[in-house]
Design an enzyme around this catalytic site. Sequence first.
Site, PDB file in Angstrom:
ATOM      1  N   TRP A   1      -4.875  -0.134   0.620  1.00  0.00           N
ATOM      2  CA  TRP A   1      -5.066  -0.595   1.997  1.00  0.00           C
ATOM      3  C   TRP A   1      -6.107   0.350   2.569  1.00  0.00           C
ATOM      4  CZ3 TRP A   1      -4.692   1.137   7.046  1.00  0.00           C
ATOM      5  CH2 TRP A   1      -4.633   0.145   8.022  1.00  0.00           C
TER       6      TRP A   1
ATOM      7  N   GLY B   1      -2.959   7.867   1.948  1.00  0.00           N
ATOM      8  CA  GLY B   1      -3.097   8.711   3.132  1.00  0.00           C
ATOM      9  C   GLY B   1      -4.551   8.828   3.556  1.00  0.00           C
TER      10      GLY B   1
ATOM     11  N   CYS C   1      -0.893   1.707   1.114  1.00  0.00           N
ATOM     12  CA  CYS C   1      -1.167   1.682  -0.325  1.00  0.00           C
ATOM     13  C   CYS C   1       0.064   1.993  -1.182  1.00  0.00           C
ATOM     14  CB  CYS C   1      -2.321   2.589  -0.709  1.00  0.00           C
ATOM     15  SG  CYS C   1      -1.886   4.121  -1.426  1.00  0.00           S
TER      16      CYS C   1
ATOM     17  N   GLU D   1       0.318 -12.016  13.877  1.00  0.00           N
ATOM     18  CA  GLU D   1       0.220 -11.379  12.562  1.00  0.00           C
ATOM     19  C   GLU D   1       0.133 -12.380  11.423  1.00  0.00           C
ATOM     20  OE1 GLU D   1       3.199  -8.217  11.788  1.00  0.00           O
ATOM     21  OE2 GLU D   1       4.719  -9.422  12.727  1.00  0.00           O
TER      22      GLU D   1
ATOM     23  N   LYS E   1       4.563 -11.953  16.163  1.00  0.00           N
ATOM     24  CA  LYS E   1       4.743 -12.724  14.921  1.00  0.00           C
ATOM     25  C   LYS E   1       3.630 -13.750  14.763  1.00  0.00           C
ATOM     26  CE  LYS E   1       6.973 -10.813  13.080  1.00  0.00           C
ATOM     27  NZ  LYS E   1       7.772  -9.714  13.406  1.00  0.00           N
TER      28      LYS E   1
ATOM     29  N   LYS F   1       3.028  -3.523   4.911  1.00  0.00           N
ATOM     30  CA  LYS F   1       4.368  -3.448   5.479  1.00  0.00           C
ATOM     31  C   LYS F   1       4.775  -2.049   5.927  1.00  0.00           C
ATOM     32  CE  LYS F   1       8.815  -5.422   5.286  1.00  0.00           C
ATOM     33  NZ  LYS F   1       8.592  -6.113   6.564  1.00  0.00           N
TER      34      LYS F   1
HETATM   35  N1  GLU Z   1      -7.753   6.825   2.272  1.00  0.00           N
HETATM   36  C1  GLU Z   1      -7.647   6.182   1.001  1.00  0.00           C
HETATM   37  C2  GLU Z   1      -8.621   5.014   0.868  1.00  0.00           C
HETATM   38  O1  GLU Z   1      -9.116   4.498   1.830  1.00  0.00           O
HETATM   39  C3  GLU Z   1      -6.220   5.726   0.726  1.00  0.00           C
HETATM   40  C4  GLU Z   1      -5.809   4.649   1.665  1.00  0.00           C
HETATM   41  C5  GLU Z   1      -4.322   4.306   1.666  1.00  0.00           C
HETATM   42  O2  GLU Z   1      -3.449   5.134   1.761  1.00  0.00           O
HETATM   43  O3  GLU Z   1      -4.042   3.110   1.657  1.00  0.00           O
HETATM   44  O4  GLU Z   1      -8.893   4.632  -0.216  1.00  0.00           O
END
Ligand code: GLU
Length: 609
Positions: free
Chosen positions: A75, A100, A2, A489, A486, A604
Amino acid sequence: MCGIIGAVAQRNITKILLEGLLRLEYRGYDSAGLAVVDKFGNFNRFRCLGKVQKLIEATQNKNLIGFIGLAHTRWATHGIPSEVNAHPHISEYIIVVHNGMIENHEQLRKELISCGYFFSSETDTEVIAHLLHLKQKQHGGSLLEIVLQTIPQINGSFGIVVMDRRNPTILVAVRIGNPLVIGCGVGENFVASDQLALLSIANSFIHLEEGDVAEISCDKINIFNVMGNIVNRNEIKSHIHYDITSKGNYNHYMQKEIYEQPTAIENTLRGRCKNKEIDLEELGVNIKFLKKIRHIQIIACGTSYNSGLVSRYWFESLANIPCDVEIASEFRYRKFQVRKNSLLVALSQSGETADTLAALRLSKKFNFIGSLAICNVLHSSIVRESDLYLTTKSGIEIGVASTKTFSTQLTVLLMLVIKLGSLNGMNLEVQHNIIKAIQTLPYRIEQVLAKDKMIEEIAKDFFNKNHALFIGRGDHYPIAMEGALKLKEISYIHAEAYAAGELKHGPLALIDDKMPVIVIAPNNELLRKLKCNIEEIRTRGGLLYIFTDQNTDFKDTYNMKIIQLPYVENITAPIFYTIPLQLLSYYVAIIKCRNIDQPRNLAKSVTVE
Ligand code: GLU
């Protein structure tokens, strides 16, 4: 993963947030959101499923004004990608963006529900917003104070930025496990997951260190540790310019980055190959230390892991130094034995890879002789936390699938092999020959890039394929692994790599006339053995694609296509043979209409475990 960006200014920062978010999209792109507050306290939040562009469209013509704000491209780790799970998350007046994972979120969620809190999302992040709100209600205090009181209750990794919409003058940022950098402006300040997001608005930066808590207003930045004691951090100037829209004449960043490899390698070599010698003075250590190294332990993930595997062949055969390579996420949870005088080498493109960083930190408790980072980002966490570092000079890599950072990582590793080899009595002539080969490599790669039309043609065969095998031997086995990685992905074709000698121990059962087998067959001492494996496949009707040297005697036949490549020296062949495989994946992904630069489910910079 993210991407986070926050801003506090005396002008409308909405556009800055959205533009910054676009630059962070490589970190995650399943949903996006922003929250802004104007100087009268009016608050607006927009979130949407999908990419930042959708958020830009959703906010257009809304006349959004914000003098302080937060934005996020997600993400997902907890809760599906959806509008309600998109950040920022809110608890009445507390607004949070998070990168996180909160490990004790279930327990905290239960406790908060029993205190009367209602959860509108499935995310772990929402507990942070409610916890801060609860602290504020129970004890009052400034935003900084409630953040400091809340941190000990949360386990896991969190780069967060928080604001209180009742006091739209302050942002509080916490770096625990996930990177954050402050961009310092004049009468305005910013914070983001990566300085890339801030390059057009700031040219001096403060990289928060692990455990830092920053209180940021328009004209002041105070940084504390988690105990609330003030800490000093250096402001670093950066002269990097970045134009997100510039793919030049290329259609995708990945394509551009594949073609940039000759220059990226040249830049990586510059100043380090002098008078037929490798000069790694930048390591800043004396020769005595390097001479003591008796073992190399490489830790890495993904593409970097593959480059580590190639270098193992080099360290052992050329420098006489035993080398082990391990996936960082395995290494960190294993009881390992440290070899005598072992150097820990952490390989990472971004320098923020969560597992590699954690393994590096863990290694400090063990008896390694030292740690060395090989990385593409100078001020990254892995570089800062290693004893020594060597940077790959690829320039910014945007495409999620690594290309130029792989070939430059290998270039740096090969220079390190020569340096350590020279201290271990490597023959001078051998050294000179390898140095000559590395110096010619950019030219050789240009020649192989000129074969792109031929590879584009081959890619058409893969339109209907769902599976592929890649095989190689020796230092080209990891190149087969990289080729398979590669392809999966970016084209989503299931691809596996095998050491060619392993085929008869299982994978041969998969061979039929629908299974493409890509063979990496350079003209080296293992070619004879590889030819036997090729015969095993041919006899069973397999569909062969042989990437080989122009001087080998393979002939195009039914079910066997030969991709003849220009001459390359054996030592640098693994780097060279990677290029046509990158091109193959690229063209297959084009034919399959995939999102090349942002493949599904990936990001990435992998900053979560
Ligand atoms: N854990 C959070 C979520 O799922 C943040 C994810 C992240 O760091 O991309 O929204």
